[in-house]
Design an enzyme around this catalytic site. Structure first.
Site, PDB file in Angstrom:
ATOM      1  N   GLU A 170      13.971   1.523  -1.295  1.00 56.71           N
ATOM      2  CA  GLU A 170      13.392   0.798  -2.427  1.00 56.71           C
ATOM      3  C   GLU A 170      12.122   0.154  -1.912  1.00 56.71           C
ATOM      4  OE1 GLU A 170      11.959  -1.884  -4.419  1.00 56.71           O
ATOM      5  OE2 GLU A 170      13.778  -3.088  -4.286  1.00 56.71           O
ATOM      6  N   CYS A 211       7.955  -6.905  -5.011  1.00 54.40           N
ATOM      7  CA  CYS A 211       7.700  -5.497  -5.333  1.00 54.40           C
ATOM      8  C   CYS A 211       7.566  -5.303  -6.832  1.00 54.40           C
ATOM      9  CB  CYS A 211       8.808  -4.614  -4.773  1.00 54.40           C
ATOM     10  SG  CYS A 211      10.461  -5.034  -5.376  1.00 54.40           S
ATOM     11  N   GLU A 228      -1.184  -2.244  -2.755  1.00 59.58           N
ATOM     12  CA  GLU A 228      -0.315  -3.403  -2.967  1.00 59.58           C
ATOM     13  C   GLU A 228      -0.850  -4.603  -2.192  1.00 59.58           C
ATOM     14  OE1 GLU A 228       4.462  -4.113  -3.394  1.00 59.58           O
ATOM     15  OE2 GLU A 228       3.753  -3.009  -1.646  1.00 59.58           O
ATOM     16  N   LYS A 277      20.725  -6.317   8.198  1.00 58.73           N
ATOM     17  CA  LYS A 277      19.598  -6.798   8.992  1.00 58.73           C
ATOM     18  C   LYS A 277      18.561  -7.461   8.093  1.00 58.73           C
ATOM     19  CE  LYS A 277      15.705  -5.149  10.318  1.00 58.73           C
ATOM     20  NZ  LYS A 277      14.918  -6.400  10.295  1.00 58.73           N
TER      21      LYS A 277
END
Length: 491
Positions: free
Chosen positions: A258, A293, A394, A184
């Site tokens: 992750e 990331c 973040e 997906k």
């Protein structure tokens, strides 16, 4: 900073369908998503979205194909994955262009297609290698086997900023382990992933072994909750990861996650400042416009070289060529959408207004001929407070905080003072320091005098809120294998 005029090759005509088995499905109960090209903000194509109905069909097809896949000899499966790597290698330019369409990453940074090929070749070599072992059993002459077997059908959920990287690091080992995959990609960036699915068919893999189902939140939830999915590998943000884990708990489906990072990038006083500035600029605000990331968004710089390094760093950032992502000389492109622009500039504005740091460059949307696209200036703030939201949360954009430190102990303390632990970086010429500091950093990967150059041989994953589980290496293969103990009585 210089700008390049915008051009754009034609995107695939819509509606772009799901790939289930060997069929493209364009009519679904979830409807379609209008994909916008981030460099211009203009419609690119329309993409069909999977609902629970299509997810169920994809899982059914995958279960059938998985039985066919494991019935093949290991030699045949190995060769088919090598064939797939060859086919991907023949379509690198096409896949790179689709990456640009997907999320506006400059073609100069669109190397994830090559990464996909490398992962496929690496894991093809594991197919015919032994995965188990035998052990003696106390007080017995029985044969005690420890075997590793595929789960069956696994779900792989990719973020919009790295579908091909996830195809390499997750789909490749899943197939090598003997599984089938329901893949997906994000509805924001599905085009390269769908083409990868087609290449699997062209390479001769069984239809249904890799199904590609772009979907929104409802389709993703249906995938995670489906009882036919035996394991989930999720790459993305922490908020979505919590929702995935809650939904997976319905069937006690195991999850690998992750997640994001707020990576520290330590520049010691003995570093090569020119090399450190170049690497830090590209690992920070420039590569994928900071939408990674692995972005080194917190620069920790020793007091004695703070001014000299900052001058060099700003020079590299200021020399970046911004503009047309299809221009191979462009090094800086747009962010994903209008919402990202607002979020990123909001975080910078909060930091400046709250005096969390000194704005050294950037902090605005880029206008003129790029005004219709989603371009945010590379932004650098100096003397940032490490406890501020800017340093702790973040940003996922081209924003970097520079923070001072006075000695090694303070550098380690500041680097670890975050809820994240995906990557850490450092620049030093002292081998003893490099080893010693690396062992004290709370991060799944530590990169010394280099950037985050992922390789299929190395395990990749996070500490703390950056997730759990690994991709890459033998650890990444074992994520897609479950352990069985077989004991045979011998007397």
């Amino acid at each position: 900073m210089t700008a390049a005029a915008l051009t754009r090759p034609a995107a695939p005509p819509g509606p772009v369908g799901l790939l289930i088995g060997s069929d493209r499905i364009t009519a679904t109960s979830a409807g379609t998503h209008e994909h916008l090209y981030p460099a211009t903000g203009a419609p690119n194509t329309t993409v069909a979205l999977a609902s629970a109905v299509e997810i169920d069909l994809a899982v059914t097809e995958a279960a059938r194909a998985q039985r066919e896949w494991v019935a093949l000899t290991v030699d045949r499966r190995r060769d088919l994955l090598i064939d797939l790597a060859d086919v991907v290698g023949e379509h690198l330019d096409e896949l790179a262009a689709l990456n640009v369409h997907d999320y506006g990453v400059p073609v100069s940074y669109a190397g994830t297609a090559l990464l996909l090929e490398r992962f496929l070749r690496h894991y093809a070599g594991y197919v015919d290698k032994p995965h188990g072992l035998s052990t003696p059993v106390h007080g017995s002459f029985d044969v005690n086997l420890v075997e590793r077997e595929p789960y069956g059908v696994v779900g792989v959920i990719a973020p919009w900023n790295g579908a091909l990287a996830v195809a390499g690091s997750c789909v490749a080992p899943a197939l090598a382990a003997g599984n089938a995959v329901v893949f997906k990609p994000s509805d924001l960036a599905p085009l390269a992933a769908l083409r990868f699915g087609e290449l699997c068919l062209e390479a001769g893999l069984p239809a249904g072994l890799v199904n590609v189902v772009p979907a929104g939140p409802d389709g993703g939830d249906a995938l995670v909750r489906h009882p036919g999915i035996r394991k989930i590998h999720f790459t993305g943000g922490g908020t979505t990861a919590r929702a995935v884990i809650r939904s997976a708990a319905t069937n006690l489906t195991p999850v690998v996650a992750e997640l994001g990072g707020k990576s520290a990038n330590i520049v010691f006083d003995d570093a090569d400042l020119d090399a450190a500035a170049m690497l830090s600029a590209h690992q920070g605000p420039l590569m994928q416009s900071g939408q990674s990331c692995a972005c080194a968004s917190r620069l920790l710089v020793h007091d004695s070289v703070y001014d000299a390094f900052t001058e060099r760093f700003l020079a590299v950032v200021g020399a970046a060529k911004v503009g047309d992502p299809f221009d191979p000389t462009v090094g800086f492109g747009p962010v994903i959408n209008e919402a990202a622009v607002d979020r990123i500039l909001g975080a910078v504005g909060e930091a400046v207004d709250g005096r969390a740091g000194e704005l050294l460059t950037g902090g605005h949307r880029i206008g003129a001929e790029l005004a219709d696209g989603y371009y945010v200036e590379p932004t650098v703030l100096g003397n940032v407070d490490n406890s501020s939201n800017l340093a702790q949360l973040e940003t996922f954009g081209p924003v970097v905080s520079i923070i001072r430190f006075s000695d090694e102990a303070e550098a380690v303390r500041l680097a670890n003072d975050t809820p994240y632990g995906l990557n850490a970086f450092m620049h030093t010429r002292d081998l003893r320091r490099a080893h010693g500091v690396a062992r004290r950093l709370e991060a799944g990967s530590v990169w010394i005098n280099t950037f985050s150059d992922m390789a299929p041989q190395g395990p990749y994953g996070g500490y703390k809120q950056s997730g759990f589980g690994r991709t890459g290496g033998l650890d990444g293969l074992n994520e897609f294998l479950q352990i069985k103990n077989v004991r045979i009585a011998m007397g």
